[in-house]
Design an enzyme around this catalytic site. Structure first.
Site: not given
Ligand code: ACO
Length: 339
Positions: A116, A266, A296
């Site tokens: 990214c 980003h 993304n």
């Molecule tokens: N649909 C439904 N539920 C989901 C999904 C989905 N697509 N994905 C995860 N869940 C569930 C999980 O299993 C979890 O369930 P649980 O509570 O029963 O265990 C619940 O949703 C909550 O998951 P969290 O991880 O707490 O959700 P969060 O609010 O943190 O959002 C996300 C997740 C969107 C991935 C976020 O953490 C994020 O954006 N992280 C950073 C990503 C990033 O920075 N990327 C940059 C680098 S990428 C690169 O360089 C290639």
């Protein structure tokens, strides 16, 4: 005499196929509501099967050249930023060079792998090459075809819903002015995040054979797909590092957030960018987004923003732009550009 570098022109291409969140709901056991609430994404673009990264990159470069700001023959170096290359090797820059019909000119092609943050790293390389007089007109491409390598089972839902395909190109050229152009770039890396952040092993050169694939045992073919073991940690690091490095480039130039016309972060998650901007004190109306349309697109997000918002007149020549990224690796960086 010192040379200065500026962003001379831009171009982009996104595949025509639009995939809305509802289309992913059933196979991934997810929902439009979850995806929009947690990431801000409404839809993304997917390349057709048979279309490679270099194919969409070529269309972005052709779009850029069609604007008439530079002739292909003037470009003397290429930097290709991607995490979804056509092949393990050779680099996609070379494949693209041949597809563009430029191979006979034998210009050097660098492939860089900073995920990214790839565009910021590429911009820094281009700035250095131009400022030292090494090259005059450097083509930087950020291009990704994620959709062919994602896990479309519920196991992959946390990663799959976030990513989309797209390509964008810019040319960095020598400028006469020392007060406009790329004012400063700063990049960082922290390898402790290598397998804690988003990663795709796919092959492991320490193993023999280097790729494990058993069509009769799909549950164990996890290395085929990107993984994100510590998404919350990634999220927190992204907010912290993007704010930190943005403040650092401002301090280095004796500028403040009040001087910024536009922040182009980003696009990993709308909440990451909202929080990073809040930490910095940058008002929401100055922060640019395209994640809702494209998801993304990794190395392509920032040059896509640049091309779209300069193209529709929102970004004007002379505006002060803050570019900032955090990505897997971990890698991060920022740039201040007097556009
Ligand atoms: N649909 C439904 N539920 C989901 C999904 C989905 N697509 N994905 C995860 N869940 C569930 C999980 O299993 C979890 O369930 P649980 O509570 O029963 O265990 C619940 O949703 C909550 O998951 P969290 O991880 O707490 O959700 P969060 O609010 O943190 O959002 C996300 C997740 C969107 C991935 C976020 O953490 C994020 O954006 N992280 C950073 C990503 C990033 O920075 N990327 C940059 C680098 S990428 C690169 O360089 C290639």
């Amino acid at each position: 005499m010192k040379q200065y570098a500026y962003i001379r022109t831009t171009g982009m291409y996104v595949p025509e196929t639009v995939v809305v969140n509802d289309e992913l709901a059933q196979p991934l056991d997810t929902s439009d509501e979850w995806i929009q609430k947690r990431s801000g994404i409404k839809e993304r673009r997917y390349a057709d099967v048979g279309v490679s990264n270099s194919d969409i990159a070529k269309l972005a470069v052709e779009n850029m050249l069609s604007k008439g700001e530079i002739a292909a023959e003037e470009i003397d170096c290429m930097i290709f930023a991607t995490l979804s290359p056509d092949y393990h090797f050779p680099g996609t820059g070379l494949v693209l060079q041949e597809k563009l019909g430029w191979a006979e000119r034998t210009i050097p092609c660098y492939d860089i792998r900073q995920q990214c943050s790839g565009f910021i790293y590429g911009l820094q390389m281009a700035q250095a090459f131009v400022e030292t007089g090494m090259y005059k007109n450097i083509l930087i491409i950020g291009s990704e075809v994620h959709s062919h390598a994602l896990d479309y089972s519920p196991r992959g839902r946390a990663v799959t819903v976030l990513f989309g395909d797209g390509a964008a190109a810019v040319v960095v050229s020598r400028s006469e002015s020392e007060t406009s152009g790329i004012l400063v770039t700063e990049t960082h890396g922290d390898g402790r995040g290598a397998l804690n952040g988003v990663h795709l092993k796919l092959f492991d050169i320490g193993k023999k054979p280097i790729i494990y694939y058993n069509p009769d045992d799909p549950d164990n073919n996890v290395e085929m797909y990107p993984e994100m073991p510590a998404s919350k940690n990634l999220f927190a690091n992204a907010v912290r590092r993007m704010a930190e490095v943005s403040m650092s480039v401002l301090n280095r130039m004796d500028l403040t957030v009040a001087d910024i016309d536009w922040m182009l972060p980003h696009q990993a998650n709308i909440r990451i960018n909202t929080l990073a901007a809040e930490h910095l004190g940058i008002p929401a109306h100055k922060v640019m987004f395209n994640i809702q349309k494209y998801g993304n697109t990794t190395a392509a997000t920032i040059p896509l923003l640049l091309d779209e918002f300069a193209g529709n007149g929102t970004i004007k020549r002379g505006d002060l732009l803050l570019l900032s990224a955090f990505g897997s690796g971990f890698t991060w960086g920022a740039a201040l550009v007097k556009y």
